[in-house]
Design a protein around this motif. Structure first.
Motif, PDB file in Angstrom:
ATOM      1  N   CYS A   5       0.832  -1.197   0.000  1.00  0.00           N
ATOM      2  CA  CYS A   5       0.000   0.000   0.000  1.00  0.00           C
ATOM      3  C   CYS A   5       0.873   1.257   0.000  1.00  0.00           C
ATOM      4  O   CYS A   5       0.651   2.185  -0.750  1.00  0.00           O
ATOM      5  CB  CYS A   5      -0.894  -0.013   1.242  1.00  0.00           C
ATOM      6  N   LEU A   6       1.918   1.199   0.824  1.00  0.00           N
ATOM      7  CA  LEU A   6       2.816   2.351   0.919  1.00  0.00           C
ATOM      8  C   LEU A   6       3.559   2.541  -0.402  1.00  0.00           C
ATOM      9  O   LEU A   6       3.736   3.650  -0.879  1.00  0.00           O
ATOM     10  CB  LEU A   6       3.809   2.133   2.065  1.00  0.00           C
ATOM     11  N   TYR A  55     -14.549  19.188   2.983  1.00  0.00           N
ATOM     12  CA  TYR A  55     -15.249  17.954   3.355  1.00  0.00           C
ATOM     13  C   TYR A  55     -14.835  16.808   2.427  1.00  0.00           C
ATOM     14  O   TYR A  55     -14.542  15.700   2.877  1.00  0.00           O
ATOM     15  CB  TYR A  55     -16.754  18.185   3.285  1.00  0.00           C
ATOM     16  N   GLY A  56     -14.789  17.097   1.125  1.00  0.00           N
ATOM     17  CA  GLY A  56     -14.371  16.093   0.156  1.00  0.00           C
ATOM     18  C   GLY A  56     -12.934  15.648   0.388  1.00  0.00           C
ATOM     19  O   GLY A  56     -12.624  14.460   0.331  1.00  0.00           O
ATOM     20  N   ALA A  57     -12.062  16.625   0.674  1.00  0.00           N
ATOM     21  CA  ALA A  57     -10.647  16.310   0.896  1.00  0.00           C
ATOM     22  C   ALA A  57     -10.475  15.442   2.141  1.00  0.00           C
ATOM     23  O   ALA A  57      -9.732  14.448   2.124  1.00  0.00           O
ATOM     24  CB  ALA A  57      -9.837  17.603   1.038  1.00  0.00           C
ATOM     25  N   LYS A  64      -8.255   6.878   2.283  1.00  0.00           N
ATOM     26  CA  LYS A  64      -6.909   6.377   1.973  1.00  0.00           C
ATOM     27  C   LYS A  64      -6.155   5.973   3.241  1.00  0.00           C
ATOM     28  O   LYS A  64      -5.042   5.477   3.174  1.00  0.00           O
ATOM     29  CB  LYS A  64      -6.103   7.469   1.260  1.00  0.00           C
ATOM     30  N   ASN A  65      -6.791   6.269   4.388  1.00  0.00           N
ATOM     31  CA  ASN A  65      -6.171   5.978   5.675  1.00  0.00           C
ATOM     32  C   ASN A  65      -4.916   6.814   5.927  1.00  0.00           C
ATOM     33  O   ASN A  65      -3.983   6.394   6.588  1.00  0.00           O
ATOM     34  CB  ASN A  65      -5.865   4.473   5.784  1.00  0.00           C
ATOM     35  N   TRP A  66      -4.878   8.021   5.366  1.00  0.00           N
ATOM     36  CA  TRP A  66      -3.775   8.938   5.652  1.00  0.00           C
ATOM     37  C   TRP A  66      -4.097   9.796   6.878  1.00  0.00           C
ATOM     38  O   TRP A  66      -3.212  10.310   7.537  1.00  0.00           O
ATOM     39  CB  TRP A  66      -3.506   9.861   4.442  1.00  0.00           C
ATOM     40  N   ILE A  67      -5.386   9.983   7.127  1.00  0.00           N
ATOM     41  CA  ILE A  67      -5.815  10.630   8.373  1.00  0.00           C
ATOM     42  C   ILE A  67      -6.917   9.772   8.986  1.00  0.00           C
ATOM     43  O   ILE A  67      -7.503   8.926   8.307  1.00  0.00           O
ATOM     44  CB  ILE A  67      -6.349  12.077   8.154  1.00  0.00           C
ATOM     45  N   GLY A  86       0.051   8.447   6.651  1.00  0.00           N
ATOM     46  CA  GLY A  86      -0.081   9.832   6.198  1.00  0.00           C
ATOM     47  C   GLY A  86       1.177  10.637   6.439  1.00  0.00           C
ATOM     48  O   GLY A  86       1.593  11.464   5.629  1.00  0.00           O
ATOM     49  N   ARG A  87       1.799  10.382   7.586  1.00  0.00           N
ATOM     50  CA  ARG A  87       3.042  11.064   7.950  1.00  0.00           C
ATOM     51  C   ARG A  87       4.155  10.766   6.936  1.00  0.00           C
ATOM     52  O   ARG A  87       4.895  11.650   6.515  1.00  0.00           O
ATOM     53  CB  ARG A  87       3.462  10.569   9.329  1.00  0.00           C
TER      54      ARG A  87
END
Lengths: 114, 195
Positions: A5-6, A55-57, A64-67, A86-87
């Motif tokens: 994934c990364l 909201y969309g962002a 994406k599981n970045w936040i 995300g980091r």
């Protein structure tokens, strides 16, 4: 967090400015309005996000599981925080942008200016 | 002093928000909406700004989440119907909605196709969608119901050989073309810039 994934994200290339700023805003847990304020303040009002766009962002980044949402949800505004993935994405983006500004600096000359 | 006005705007979203903004400029703040009625209370002229958001493609849950998000940002939000339909127990399929279509009922999203969003006037234009990518996505949700209806009437006209259906189809293609023109403009801008 799968390596695959990364890797996919690594190959994904440039982030949009909106996505990168929202990602950066969540290095400290923030709710929607705080993210808007953060971005407006950090860009000196240059980038003002509409609430619908934000909201969309947020939804895209969360998918994406970045936040991820964090903290107690009851009666309080939903806060978001950057994930480990995300980091790393943000760090890669910083590297990319450093490379870009370096090239731009060499070609345009001197310090970056308008 | 409160004031009650009767208007029906249908799909003319911009006209509706322009009217609400004009009312706010004159010192009328929206407090309640009915099918065709708008109730206002007095406020300092120019204190509030309004924006209309089309949300009929969302499920009940995602519509509620979006409304909650806008309220958390500090806006006041009203649900509003886009059509005039007084039936009870309405069940309607919306093929153009998210995730391959949604079913709308009175208890869920029927007659709640729009959000009226109110913001305290800060002297800047009030826009909910600012990046080109997001504006393109939103414009598509506005276009798709018209596109579907126009296509259905066109098929009906051809299959049944009914020319009045054809006229309706042509009329329905007008908003499709207007949104399409907007999309073309935005796509062109999005080629080089993000917002």
């Amino acid at each position: 967090m799968g390596g695959g994934c990364l890797h996919d994200s690594y190959k994904g290339g440039a982030l949009t400015e909106v996505m990168f700023y929202v990602l950066l805003a969540t290095f400290t847990p923030r709710h929607g309005y705080a993210i808007m304020q953060f971005i407006e303040e950090k860009t000196g009002g240059r980038l003002e996000l509409g609430a619908g766009t934000l909201y969309g962002a947020i939804n895209t980044l969360a998918k994406k599981n970045w936040i991820e949402p964090c903290g107690e949800d009851q009666g309080r505004k939903k806060e978001y925080r950057v994930t480990e993935l995300g980091r790393r994405i943000a760090e890669q983006e910083l590297q990319r942008l450093r490379g870009l500004t370096q090239v731009a600096g060499e070609i345009i000359g001197g310090n970056t200016h308008e | 002093m409160s004031k009650k006005s009767y208007r029906f705007f249908g799909g003319l979203l911009q006209t509706q928000s322009n009217w609400l903004n004009k009312m706010a400029e004159k010192g009328h703040r929206l407090v309640r909406t009915g099918k065709m009625s708008y109730e206002f209370e007095d406020c300092e002229p120019g204190t509030y700004q309004y924006c209309i958001e089309f949300i009929a493609e969302k499920s009940q849950q995602s519509a509620q989440q979006y409304k909650q998000f806008l309220e958390d940002v500090g806006y006041k939000v009203f649900y509003k119907n886009i059509n005039l339909n007084y039936s009870i127990g309405k069940v309607r399929y919306r093929p153009w909605a998210e995730k391959g279509g949604r079913i709308a009922t009175n208890a869920t999203t029927f007659n709640k196709e729009l959000l009226i969003v109110e913001k305290r006037n800060d002297g800047k234009p009030f826009e909910l969608h600012t990046s080109y990518e997001d504006r393109i996505a939103y414009t598509k949700t506005l276009r798709n119901p018209w596109l579907l209806m126009a296509a259905l009437f066109l098929i009906l006209a051809i299959v049944q050989k009914l020319w009045p259906m054809g006229i309706i189809a042509v009329l329905l293609f007008i908003p499709v073309l207007l949104y399409q023109r907007e999309l073309a403009k935005l796509s062109k801008l999005a080629k080089t810039r993000e917002w």
